[in-house]
Design a protein around this motif. Structure first.
Motif, mmCIF file in Angstrom:
data_model
loop_
_atom_site.group_PDB
_atom_site.id
_atom_site.type_symbol
_atom_site.label_atom_id
_atom_site.label_comp_id
_atom_site.label_asym_id
_atom_site.label_seq_id
_atom_site.Cartn_x
_atom_site.Cartn_y
_atom_site.Cartn_z
ATOM 1 N N GLY A 8 0.807 -1.205 0.000
ATOM 2 C CA GLY A 8 0.000 0.000 0.000
ATOM 3 C C GLY A 8 0.844 1.260 0.000
ATOM 4 N N THR A 9 0.268 2.327 -0.527
ATOM 5 C CA THR A 9 0.918 3.635 -0.519
ATOM 6 C C THR A 9 -0.110 4.727 -0.265
ATOM 7 O OG1 THR A 9 2.352 5.159 -1.721
ATOM 8 C CG2 THR A 9 0.730 3.966 -3.037
ATOM 9 N N ALA A 10 0.350 5.802 0.321
ATOM 10 C CA ALA A 10 -0.488 6.983 0.517
ATOM 11 C C ALA A 10 -0.299 7.976 -0.623
ATOM 12 C CB ALA A 10 -0.155 7.645 1.854
ATOM 13 N N SER A 15 5.611 7.121 -4.650
ATOM 14 C CA SER A 15 6.037 5.723 -4.668
ATOM 15 C C SER A 15 6.497 5.305 -6.063
ATOM 16 C CB SER A 15 4.900 4.801 -4.224
ATOM 17 O OG SER A 15 4.704 4.895 -2.841
ATOM 18 N N THR A 53 -0.078 0.270 -4.536
ATOM 19 C CA THR A 53 -1.474 0.574 -4.791
ATOM 20 C C THR A 53 -2.054 1.489 -3.722
ATOM 21 O OG1 THR A 53 -3.642 -0.422 -5.259
ATOM 22 C CG2 THR A 53 -2.332 -1.471 -3.538
ATOM 23 N N LEU A 54 -2.962 2.332 -4.129
ATOM 24 C CA LEU A 54 -3.802 3.039 -3.172
ATOM 25 C C LEU A 54 -4.829 2.005 -2.724
ATOM 26 C CD1 LEU A 54 -4.333 6.350 -5.185
ATOM 27 C CD2 LEU A 54 -2.852 6.021 -3.196
ATOM 28 N N PRO A 55 -5.112 1.882 -1.432
ATOM 29 C CA PRO A 55 -6.037 0.850 -0.971
ATOM 30 C C PRO A 55 -7.411 0.949 -1.632
ATOM 31 C CG PRO A 55 -4.808 1.712 0.878
ATOM 32 C CD PRO A 55 -4.501 2.602 -0.302
ATOM 33 N N ALA A 61 -3.478 3.703 3.811
ATOM 34 C CA ALA A 61 -2.538 2.587 3.639
ATOM 35 C C ALA A 61 -1.795 2.371 4.950
ATOM 36 C CB ALA A 61 -1.546 2.902 2.525
ATOM 37 N N SER A 62 -1.511 1.121 5.268
ATOM 38 C CA SER A 62 -0.730 0.809 6.455
ATOM 39 C C SER A 62 0.154 -0.391 6.146
ATOM 40 C CB SER A 62 -1.630 0.514 7.658
ATOM 41 O OG SER A 62 -2.423 -0.621 7.389
ATOM 42 N N ASP A 117 6.709 4.669 2.440
ATOM 43 C CA ASP A 117 5.456 4.479 3.174
ATOM 44 C C ASP A 117 5.615 3.577 4.379
ATOM 45 O OD1 ASP A 117 3.186 5.851 1.644
ATOM 46 O OD2 ASP A 117 4.229 4.771 0.042
ATOM 47 N N ASN A 119 6.754 0.360 4.228
ATOM 48 C CA ASN A 119 6.711 -1.055 3.867
ATOM 49 C C ASN A 119 8.113 -1.646 3.980
ATOM 50 O OD1 ASN A 119 3.871 -1.310 2.936
ATOM 51 N ND2 ASN A 119 4.560 0.248 1.482
#
Length: 129
Positions: A8-10, A15, A53-55, A61-62, A117, A119
């Motif tokens: 995930g990304t914000a 990203s 991806t954007l959730p 995103a987390s 982010d 990850n």
């Protein structure tokens, strides 16, 4: 066995720039993307891919506790260069490159880092004695 991995990304653009630069160092390029949703990279479309991806649920995103993506490379020198590039691009250290366990001189060689982010990823290779 594994087809692809998504994290995930914000911020998809940020990203995308991070991974374009990082994955480009090992010959991996974008092969699929959907604006305002995801970007995927692979050596070729039929191979395992990595994406951001954007959730889908539109929630923040987390990172998953215990979740990690491992990038397979050929040599310790490639691992070192990939790890250093990740830090140069703004990633953070989660474990400097080296053998695991630390007193080994062959076997599993890896460097761990977090992306922009948070990850967790690692670059690794196997070294024969």
């Amino acid at each position: 066995m594994i087809g692809y991995v998504l994290v995930g990304t914000a911020d998809l653009n940020r990203s995308g720039e991070f991974y374009d630069a990082l994955l480009g160092t090992i010959g991996v390029t974008r092969f699929m993307e959907e604006a305002d949703y995801f970007i995927a990279w692979a050596k070729s479309p039929g191979e395992c891919s990595f994406g951001v991806t954007l959730p889908f649920d539109k929630k923040p995103a987390s990172v998953g506790n215990g979740t990690m993506v491992a990038i397979a490379l050929e040599t310790p020198e490639q691992v070192n260069a990939f790890y250093n590039k990740a830090l140069e691009l703004g990633g953070t250290c989660e474990g400097k490159p080296g053998f695991r366990p630390e007193n080994a001189t062959s076997g599993f060689y890896a460097g761990y880092f977090r992306d922009l982010d948070g990850n967790k990823l690692n670059a690794f290779c196997m070294v024969e004695a």
